[in-house]
Design a protein around this motif. Structure first.
Motif, PDB file in Angstrom:
ATOM      1  N   ASP A   1     -23.065 -23.258  -1.001  1.00  0.00           N
ATOM      2  CA  ASP A   1     -23.249 -24.625  -0.499  1.00  0.00           C
ATOM      3  C   ASP A   1     -22.256 -24.908   0.641  1.00  0.00           C
ATOM      4  O   ASP A   1     -21.090 -24.498   0.561  1.00  0.00           O
ATOM      5  N   PRO A   2     -22.673 -25.611   1.701  1.00  0.00           N
ATOM      6  CA  PRO A   2     -21.742 -25.900   2.807  1.00  0.00           C
ATOM      7  C   PRO A   2     -20.504 -26.683   2.364  1.00  0.00           C
ATOM      8  O   PRO A   2     -19.410 -26.471   2.898  1.00  0.00           O
ATOM      9  N   ASP A   3     -20.663 -27.593   1.412  1.00  0.00           N
ATOM     10  CA  ASP A   3     -19.504 -28.349   0.929  1.00  0.00           C
ATOM     11  C   ASP A   3     -18.512 -27.437   0.205  1.00  0.00           C
ATOM     12  O   ASP A   3     -17.290 -27.654   0.285  1.00  0.00           O
ATOM     13  N   TRP A   4     -19.023 -26.445  -0.499  1.00  0.00           N
ATOM     14  CA  TRP A   4     -18.144 -25.498  -1.188  1.00  0.00           C
ATOM     15  C   TRP A   4     -17.349 -24.674  -0.180  1.00  0.00           C
ATOM     16  O   TRP A   4     -16.145 -24.478  -0.333  1.00  0.00           O
ATOM     17  N   LYS A   5     -18.024 -24.222   0.875  1.00  0.00           N
ATOM     18  CA  LYS A   5     -17.335 -23.422   1.892  1.00  0.00           C
ATOM     19  C   LYS A   5     -16.320 -24.253   2.665  1.00  0.00           C
ATOM     20  O   LYS A   5     -15.284 -23.735   3.091  1.00  0.00           O
ATOM     21  N   ALA A   6     -16.595 -25.536   2.846  1.00  0.00           N
ATOM     22  CA  ALA A   6     -15.704 -26.378   3.640  1.00  0.00           C
ATOM     23  C   ALA A   6     -14.365 -26.611   2.956  1.00  0.00           C
ATOM     24  O   ALA A   6     -13.384 -26.970   3.620  1.00  0.00           O
ATOM     25  N   GLN A   7     -14.292 -26.398   1.633  1.00  0.00           N
ATOM     26  CA  GLN A   7     -13.039 -26.631   0.906  1.00  0.00           C
ATOM     27  C   GLN A   7     -12.083 -25.445   0.970  1.00  0.00           C
ATOM     28  O   GLN A   7     -10.935 -25.564   0.545  1.00  0.00           O
ATOM     29  N   ILE A   8     -12.521 -24.309   1.488  1.00  0.00           N
ATOM     30  CA  ILE A   8     -11.660 -23.127   1.602  1.00  0.00           C
ATOM     31  C   ILE A   8     -10.742 -23.305   2.803  1.00  0.00           C
ATOM     32  O   ILE A   8     -11.204 -23.475   3.935  1.00  0.00           O
TER      33      ILE A   8
ATOM     34  N   THR B   1     -24.913 -12.614 -23.177  1.00  0.00           N
ATOM     35  CA  THR B   1     -23.621 -13.300 -23.320  1.00  0.00           C
ATOM     36  C   THR B   1     -22.905 -13.442 -21.986  1.00  0.00           C
ATOM     37  O   THR B   1     -22.365 -14.498 -21.663  1.00  0.00           O
ATOM     38  N   ALA B   2     -22.895 -12.377 -21.192  1.00  0.00           N
ATOM     39  CA  ALA B   2     -22.143 -12.402 -19.936  1.00  0.00           C
ATOM     40  C   ALA B   2     -22.825 -13.255 -18.877  1.00  0.00           C
ATOM     41  O   ALA B   2     -22.161 -14.036 -18.177  1.00  0.00           O
ATOM     42  N   ASP B   3     -24.140 -13.137 -18.753  1.00  0.00           N
ATOM     43  CA  ASP B   3     -24.828 -13.876 -17.692  1.00  0.00           C
ATOM     44  C   ASP B   3     -24.749 -15.384 -17.901  1.00  0.00           C
ATOM     45  O   ASP B   3     -24.750 -16.146 -16.930  1.00  0.00           O
ATOM     46  N   GLU B   4     -24.690 -15.817 -19.140  1.00  0.00           N
ATOM     47  CA  GLU B   4     -24.592 -17.250 -19.406  1.00  0.00           C
ATOM     48  C   GLU B   4     -23.291 -17.829 -18.846  1.00  0.00           C
ATOM     49  O   GLU B   4     -23.246 -18.984 -18.402  1.00  0.00           O
ATOM     50  N   VAL B   5     -22.227 -17.013 -18.827  1.00  0.00           N
ATOM     51  CA  VAL B   5     -20.930 -17.478 -18.332  1.00  0.00           C
ATOM     52  C   VAL B   5     -20.783 -17.219 -16.839  1.00  0.00           C
ATOM     53  O   VAL B   5     -20.209 -18.040 -16.105  1.00  0.00           O
ATOM     54  N   LEU B   6     -21.312 -16.101 -16.350  1.00  0.00           N
ATOM     55  CA  LEU B   6     -21.050 -15.675 -14.983  1.00  0.00           C
ATOM     56  C   LEU B   6     -22.073 -16.160 -13.969  1.00  0.00           C
ATOM     57  O   LEU B   6     -21.783 -16.175 -12.767  1.00  0.00           O
ATOM     58  N   ASP B   7     -23.273 -16.556 -14.401  1.00  0.00           N
ATOM     59  CA  ASP B   7     -24.320 -16.938 -13.460  1.00  0.00           C
ATOM     60  C   ASP B   7     -24.076 -18.242 -12.709  1.00  0.00           C
ATOM     61  O   ASP B   7     -24.472 -18.372 -11.558  1.00  0.00           O
ATOM     62  N   PRO B   8     -23.474 -19.282 -13.326  1.00  0.00           N
ATOM     63  CA  PRO B   8     -23.301 -20.542 -12.587  1.00  0.00           C
ATOM     64  C   PRO B   8     -22.507 -20.356 -11.301  1.00  0.00           C
ATOM     65  O   PRO B   8     -21.718 -19.426 -11.152  1.00  0.00           O
ATOM     66  N   GLU B   9     -22.756 -21.267 -10.355  1.00  0.00           N
ATOM     67  CA  GLU B   9     -22.056 -21.225  -9.076  1.00  0.00           C
ATOM     68  C   GLU B   9     -20.560 -21.435  -9.287  1.00  0.00           C
ATOM     69  O   GLU B   9     -20.141 -22.165 -10.181  1.00  0.00           O
ATOM     70  N   PRO B  10     -19.727 -20.785  -8.478  1.00  0.00           N
ATOM     71  CA  PRO B  10     -18.277 -20.928  -8.657  1.00  0.00           C
ATOM     72  C   PRO B  10     -17.797 -22.336  -8.362  1.00  0.00           C
ATOM     73  O   PRO B  10     -18.396 -23.073  -7.572  1.00  0.00           O
ATOM     74  N   GLU B  11     -16.703 -22.691  -9.012  1.00  0.00           N
ATOM     75  CA  GLU B  11     -16.063 -23.979  -8.761  1.00  0.00           C
ATOM     76  C   GLU B  11     -15.374 -23.948  -7.382  1.00  0.00           C
ATOM     77  O   GLU B  11     -15.232 -22.894  -6.783  1.00  0.00           O
ATOM     78  N   PRO B  12     -14.960 -25.108  -6.875  1.00  0.00           N
ATOM     79  CA  PRO B  12     -14.299 -25.130  -5.559  1.00  0.00           C
ATOM     80  C   PRO B  12     -13.077 -24.210  -5.504  1.00  0.00           C
ATOM     81  O   PRO B  12     -12.325 -24.087  -6.464  1.00  0.00           O
TER      82      PRO B  12
END
Length: 331
Positions: free
Chosen positions: A108-115, A33-44
């Protein structure tokens, strides 16, 4: 079973006993149950918070290859979405710049660039990791830790003066020991009479005035940080910093000079914290949840199980209403 463990804050053993199954069966349901929700990559993420938390008591560990025993102080580093709804993004083992840099390298580089901003405490380790992994992000130092550093300076001066004047540690009969809490209290929370009494007693106990000078330096730093409440205007911040540095330069108290040097080293992140109003309070709040989850589970043998439970508890969008709340009827 998984929701009873994750959402109702119950231990796996207790839920397994209630459902009449083994610990492994209940644990597998929790993992699925937990891994299905927590495994995806974080949003921006725009504002990221980094803070460390203890993963358990320090203990002796034996190396399987060499057989040598070493004293291990176990810590985890948490990365938090401060302005969004994602909560705790990850917990990595250790509190070094390398473990933080490695986690960023997997993103992902695009994800890091939004911080745009990263809030930390006064940790040179995390500052180094942010400069290496997120060169475009601006560092923000938490204001709470700046005040804490000033309060520690006042306590250090008080203890040194007591040792120098009395040749021993402080006792309940000493004036400076009696007023130790009042020295750490904010100036605006003291009445004029209390302030006059405080300085009168400190003058009698400390003829050189080191303790009073430390208290004034602490309050001048708080004046700088209080510019946040008035909108963080640049000219007010510059004027308050000038008063603080001028007073510290005129003092011969070594602890005050050390505090001024520390503030000078963290001046730009401090000014950003004042002008933006950002803080690392959410990360500090999650540290309490980490300890709470550990107490509920009566400790964890596997760090991965602990991080899974902690991340679920600190990610509010993954949590459902508790069983007690689901049973309520509207009025």
């Amino acid at each position: 079973m998984a929701l009873a463990v994750l959402d109702d804050d119950r231990s796996v053993k207790a839920v397994a006993a209630a459902y009449g199954c083994t610990w492994n069966t209940c644990h597998k349901a929790v993992v699925a149950t937990a891994d299905e929700v927590l495994d995806p990559e974080p949003e921006p993420v725009r504002v990221l918070g980094i803070d460390e938390t203890r993963r358990g008591k320090a203990k002796w560990e034996t190396c399987t290859d060499t057989g040598r025993r070493s004293w291990v102080d176990r810590w985890d580093t948490g990365l938090v979405d401060l302005t969004g709804v994602q909560g705790l993004l990850a917990q990595v083992n250790g509190r070094t710049s390398a473990v933080v840099t490695d986690w960023f390298a997997e993103r992902d580089p695009d994800w890091k660039a939004q911080i745009t901003h990263v809030a930390i405490d006064m940790s040179s380790v995390y500052a180094k990791a942010v400069r290496e992994a997120l060169p475009q992000a601006l560092l923000v130092v938490d204001r709470f830790h700046l005040v804490k550093k000033a309060n520690e300076m006042v306590d250090t001066v008080r203890r040194r003066v007591t040792q120098a004047e009395r040749g021993r540690r402080g006792r309940k009969s000493d004036v400076e020991w009696i007023n130790r809490r009042r020295l750490l209290r904010a100036a605006e929370r003291l009445t004029d009479e209390q302030r006059a009494t405080l300085f009168e007693k400190l003058t009698s106990a400390d003829p050189h005035g080191d303790i009073a000078a430390a208290w004034i330096a602490k309050e001048l730093l708080r004046d700088v940080l209080s510019c946040t409440d008035r909108g963080g205007l640049r000219y007010e911040i510059r004027a308050a910093l000038h008063r603080f540095y001028t007073f510290c330069a005129a003092c011969r108290v070594p602890e005050i000079g050390k505090l001024a040097a520390t503030i000078s080293a963290w001046q730009e992140p401090m000014i950003l914290a004042i002008t933006t109003g950002l803080s690392n309070a959410r990360s500090e709040g999650y540290n309490r949840i980490v300890k709470h989850v550990g107490r509920i589970a009566f400790g964890f043998r596997t760090p991965e199980n602990q991080r899974r439970r902690v991340r679920w508890a600190c990610t509010r969008q993954s949590r459902r209403a508790s069983s007690s709340a689901r049973q309520l009827r509207p009025c």
